[in-house]
Design a protein around this motif. Structure first.
Motif, PDB file in Angstrom:
ATOM      1  N   VAL A  62      18.376  49.877   7.255  1.00 45.20           N
ATOM      2  CA  VAL A  62      17.473  49.248   6.280  1.00 45.20           C
ATOM      3  C   VAL A  62      17.939  47.822   5.981  1.00 45.20           C
ATOM      4  N   SER A  63      18.531  47.191   6.993  1.00 45.39           N
ATOM      5  CA  SER A  63      19.038  45.830   6.830  1.00 45.39           C
ATOM      6  C   SER A  63      17.936  44.813   6.623  1.00 45.39           C
ATOM      7  N   HIS A  64      16.689  45.204   6.913  1.00 43.59           N
ATOM      8  CA  HIS A  64      15.570  44.284   6.700  1.00 43.59           C
ATOM      9  C   HIS A  64      15.201  44.153   5.224  1.00 43.59           C
ATOM     10  N   MET A  65      15.685  45.065   4.392  1.00 41.38           N
ATOM     11  CA  MET A  65      15.422  44.965   2.958  1.00 41.38           C
ATOM     12  C   MET A  65      16.043  43.684   2.401  1.00 41.38           C
ATOM     13  N   GLY A  66      15.523  43.220   1.263  1.00 43.91           N
ATOM     14  CA  GLY A  66      15.993  41.968   0.699  1.00 43.91           C
ATOM     15  C   GLY A  66      16.930  42.150  -0.479  1.00 43.91           C
ATOM     16  N   GLN A  67      17.843  41.195  -0.623  1.00 42.83           N
ATOM     17  CA  GLN A  67      18.786  41.185  -1.748  1.00 42.83           C
ATOM     18  C   GLN A  67      18.661  39.868  -2.502  1.00 42.83           C
ATOM     19  N   ILE A  68      18.218  39.957  -3.744  1.00 43.00           N
ATOM     20  CA  ILE A  68      18.084  38.776  -4.586  1.00 43.00           C
ATOM     21  C   ILE A  68      19.030  38.928  -5.768  1.00 43.00           C
ATOM     22  N   PHE A  69      19.921  37.956  -5.937  1.00 39.95           N
ATOM     23  CA  PHE A  69      20.885  37.972  -7.035  1.00 39.95           C
ATOM     24  C   PHE A  69      20.402  37.070  -8.161  1.00 39.95           C
ATOM     25  N   ILE A  70      20.545  37.558  -9.379  1.00 40.81           N
ATOM     26  CA  ILE A  70      20.162  36.812 -10.581  1.00 40.81           C
ATOM     27  C   ILE A  70      21.396  36.689 -11.461  1.00 40.81           C
ATOM     28  N   GLU A  71      21.810  35.466 -11.760  1.00 41.53           N
ATOM     29  CA  GLU A  71      23.013  35.242 -12.572  1.00 41.53           C
ATOM     30  C   GLU A  71      22.725  34.263 -13.692  1.00 41.53           C
ATOM     31  N   GLY A  72      23.456  34.433 -14.792  1.00 41.99           N
ATOM     32  CA  GLY A  72      23.325  33.538 -15.930  1.00 41.99           C
ATOM     33  C   GLY A  72      23.207  34.309 -17.229  1.00 41.99           C
ATOM     34  N   LYS A  73      23.306  33.602 -18.335  1.00 36.97           N
ATOM     35  CA  LYS A  73      23.312  34.288 -19.632  1.00 36.97           C
ATOM     36  C   LYS A  73      21.961  34.941 -19.943  1.00 36.97           C
ATOM     37  N   ASP A  74      20.875  34.473 -19.293  1.00 40.80           N
ATOM     38  CA  ASP A  74      19.548  35.066 -19.514  1.00 40.80           C
ATOM     39  C   ASP A  74      19.132  36.023 -18.397  1.00 40.80           C
ATOM     40  N   ALA A  75      20.089  36.474 -17.598  1.00 39.96           N
ATOM     41  CA  ALA A  75      19.734  37.293 -16.435  1.00 39.96           C
ATOM     42  C   ALA A  75      18.940  38.529 -16.837  1.00 39.96           C
ATOM     43  N   TRP A  76      19.414  39.262 -17.827  1.00 36.17           N
ATOM     44  CA  TRP A  76      18.714  40.481 -18.247  1.00 36.17           C
ATOM     45  C   TRP A  76      17.353  40.151 -18.852  1.00 36.17           C
ATOM     46  N   ALA A  77      17.305  39.127 -19.709  1.00 36.12           N
ATOM     47  CA  ALA A  77      16.038  38.742 -20.342  1.00 36.12           C
ATOM     48  C   ALA A  77      15.011  38.336 -19.292  1.00 36.12           C
ATOM     49  N   PHE A  78      15.457  37.641 -18.255  1.00 39.91           N
ATOM     50  CA  PHE A  78      14.562  37.242 -17.170  1.00 39.91           C
ATOM     51  C   PHE A  78      13.995  38.453 -16.443  1.00 39.91           C
ATOM     52  N   LEU A  79      14.853  39.423 -16.115  1.00 38.47           N
ATOM     53  CA  LEU A  79      14.386  40.623 -15.422  1.00 38.47           C
ATOM     54  C   LEU A  79      13.462  41.456 -16.308  1.00 38.47           C
ATOM     55  N   GLN A  80      13.745  41.469 -17.597  1.00 39.85           N
ATOM     56  CA  GLN A  80      12.832  42.141 -18.527  1.00 39.85           C
ATOM     57  C   GLN A  80      11.442  41.487 -18.481  1.00 39.85           C
ATOM     58  N   HIS A  81      11.428  40.184 -18.318  1.00 41.45           N
ATOM     59  CA  HIS A  81      10.166  39.437 -18.315  1.00 41.45           C
ATOM     60  C   HIS A  81       9.338  39.708 -17.059  1.00 41.45           C
ATOM     61  N   ILE A  82       9.974  39.850 -15.908  1.00 46.46           N
ATOM     62  CA  ILE A  82       9.207  39.989 -14.665  1.00 46.46           C
ATOM     63  C   ILE A  82       9.031  41.449 -14.249  1.00 46.46           C
ATOM     64  N   ASN A  83       9.599  42.383 -14.988  1.00 44.05           N
ATOM     65  CA  ASN A  83       9.454  43.811 -14.690  1.00 44.05           C
ATOM     66  C   ASN A  83       8.699  44.523 -15.789  1.00 44.05           C
ATOM     67  N   CYS A  84       7.888  45.507 -15.414  1.00 49.29           N
ATOM     68  CA  CYS A  84       7.148  46.261 -16.439  1.00 49.29           C
ATOM     69  C   CYS A  84       7.987  47.393 -17.025  1.00 49.29           C
ATOM     70  N   ASN A  85       9.058  47.786 -16.358  1.00 51.40           N
ATOM     71  CA  ASN A  85       9.948  48.812 -16.884  1.00 51.40           C
ATOM     72  C   ASN A  85      11.075  48.159 -17.681  1.00 51.40           C
ATOM     73  N   ASN A  86      11.768  48.940 -18.489  1.00 51.41           N
ATOM     74  CA  ASN A  86      12.937  48.439 -19.199  1.00 51.41           C
ATOM     75  C   ASN A  86      14.136  48.437 -18.263  1.00 51.41           C
ATOM     76  N   CYS A 262       1.853  55.508 -11.198  1.00 48.38           N
ATOM     77  CA  CYS A 262       3.219  55.204 -11.629  1.00 48.38           C
ATOM     78  C   CYS A 262       3.227  54.660 -13.059  1.00 48.38           C
ATOM     79  N   GLY A 263       2.391  55.206 -13.889  1.00 52.65           N
ATOM     80  CA  GLY A 263       2.335  54.740 -15.268  1.00 52.65           C
ATOM     81  C   GLY A 263       3.650  54.880 -16.011  1.00 52.65           C
ATOM     82  N   TRP A 264       4.508  55.764 -15.508  1.00 55.32           N
ATOM     83  CA  TRP A 264       5.807  55.982 -16.177  1.00 55.32           C
ATOM     84  C   TRP A 264       6.713  54.761 -16.118  1.00 55.32           C
ATOM     85  N   VAL A 265       6.449  53.812 -15.195  1.00 55.43           N
ATOM     86  CA  VAL A 265       7.297  52.617 -15.142  1.00 55.43           C
ATOM     87  C   VAL A 265       6.804  51.536 -16.095  1.00 55.43           C
ATOM     88  N   VAL A 266       5.669  51.744 -16.729  1.00 49.19           N
ATOM     89  CA  VAL A 266       5.096  50.728 -17.622  1.00 49.19           C
ATOM     90  C   VAL A 266       5.549  51.010 -19.052  1.00 49.19           C
TER      91      VAL A 266
END
Length: 368
Positions: A62-86, A262-266
């Motif tokens: 599964v080496s074709h899968m992608g890896q994106i790293f997010i770093e910084g003091k707002d990393a969690w807040a940013f992921l909360q913003h772009i994801n519908c799940n907590n 997949c309403g459970w992720v919202v």
């Protein structure tokens, strides 16, 4: 088993290759074009590989899968913003979620892992890794974060099956203590990497990420331990049995998480996230169509594109379908919301209508 739904067998060199391409070919892999990647559709055979994962241990490139790293003091807040799940922000914890457009439709389904409170790894689907990265960059502007697409630097093997974790424990001592949907930094074969415990088959298992130049050695070590190489064909059957979405088929930018069953992720109760208003409105209005599962009651192999009927009325169309060694013909597709579990329908296969029943997913549920 018929595998016509995979693109043609290929020998040309205009496709992207994973660092395990040569190892897969040496192991007898029949290589196909999968979204621009040269990947094995099968080795010994789909049925044998399916059996290995359901009863012992199989491994997938599964080496074709992608890896994106997010770093910084707002990393969690940013992921909360772009994801519908907590998104969980405890070190080691991972969260499955959907990344959405402003219209609430699905760009990708991905897993974000908290390495530290200021460093996260999001594993994304190969077909939309570049699009995901561009979307991440666009959405990151108001946040104090750095977003890095390191997909080209990492390779990954998924080891799946009831004996997968105990087998990998021979190479990574203590991996049996790693909780489900968690990540751990490791040192293996002289390199630093990551091990996660998720999976796409309905079985227990782990994914091992290493730098490109180390992954072939890991493949060889797993072969020595008796892990069977498996291809895209078995993976598609296994994931459909387990009720997992195929991005680009069962989920895309024309569908919302609610429509994709997949309403459970919202999590509408959390602070604003991309697509929240659209999802709230759709929930209030109700769904017109929904991803629904079917089991054939007669012979045939359902495929994407087959139409679903109730009497003479067309109800929708399949997005995924296959032959399952456990359940015979199984499929999912978008049909009108009145087609509930237990409903009798007919699926048109090569001009012939075959009786089927709408059922709840997953078709197959293990103890994990």
């Amino acid at each position: 088993m018929n595998v016509y739904f995979w693109r043609r067998y290929v020998t040309h060199t205009d496709l992207k290759k994973t660092p395990l391409c040569a190892a897969c070919e040496a192991a007898g892999g029949k290589m196909v074009d999968f979204h621009g990647w040269l990947l094995p559709v099968q080795f010994e055979g789909i049925l044998a590989e399916h059996k290995a994962v359901r009863e012992a241990a199989g491994m997938f490139d599964v080496s074709h899968m992608g890896q994106i790293f997010i770093e910084g003091k707002d990393a969690w807040a940013f992921l909360q913003h772009i994801n519908c799940n907590n998104i969980k922000n405890e070190p080691g914890a991972g969260t499955y979620s959907h990344i959405l457009t402003e219209k609430g439709t699905i760009i990708d389904d991905a897993i974000s892992f908290c390495i530290t409170p200021e460093k996260f790894l999001t594993v994304v689907n190969a077909a939309c890794a570049d699009e995901d990265y561009a979307w991440f960059q666009k959405q990151a502007e108001p946040f104090d974060v750095t977003v890095r697409n390191e997909s080209a630097a990492w390779a990954m093997i998924a080891v799946q099956g009831p004996k997968a974790v105990e087998t990998v424990n021979n190479l990574i001592p203590g991996v049996q203590e790693l909780a489900r949907f968690h990540i751990r930094e490791i040192e293996l074969l002289g390199a630093k990497g990551y091990v996660t415990r998720t999976g796409y088959t309905g079985e227990d298992g782990v994914e091992i990420m290493l730098p490109n130049d180390k992954i072939a050695a890991l493949w060889d070590e797993l072969l020595k331990l008796g892990v069977k190489p498996c291809g895209l064909g078995a993976r598609d059957v296994l994931r459909l049995e387990a009720g997992y979405l195929l991005n680009g088929a069962d989920a895309d930018q024309t569908r919302t998480p609610y429509e994709a069953n997949c309403g459970w992720v919202v999590k509408l109760a959390k602070e604003n996230f991309v697509g929240k208003d659209a999802l709230a409105a759709q929930k209030a209005q109700g769904l017109k169509e929904k991803l629904t599962a079917f089991v054939l009651k007669g012979p045939g192999v359902p495929r994407a594109g087959c139409k679903v009927y109730a009497g003479a009325e067309e109800k929708g169309v399949l997005t995924s379908g296959t032959y399952s060694p456990l359940f015979k013909g199984i499929a999912v597709g978008y049909v009108t919301a009145d087609v509930a579990a237990g409903s009798e329908v007919e699926i048109e296969i090569h001009g012939r209508k075959v009786r089927a029943e709408a059922v709840k997913t997953p078709f197959y549920k293990n103890r994990v």
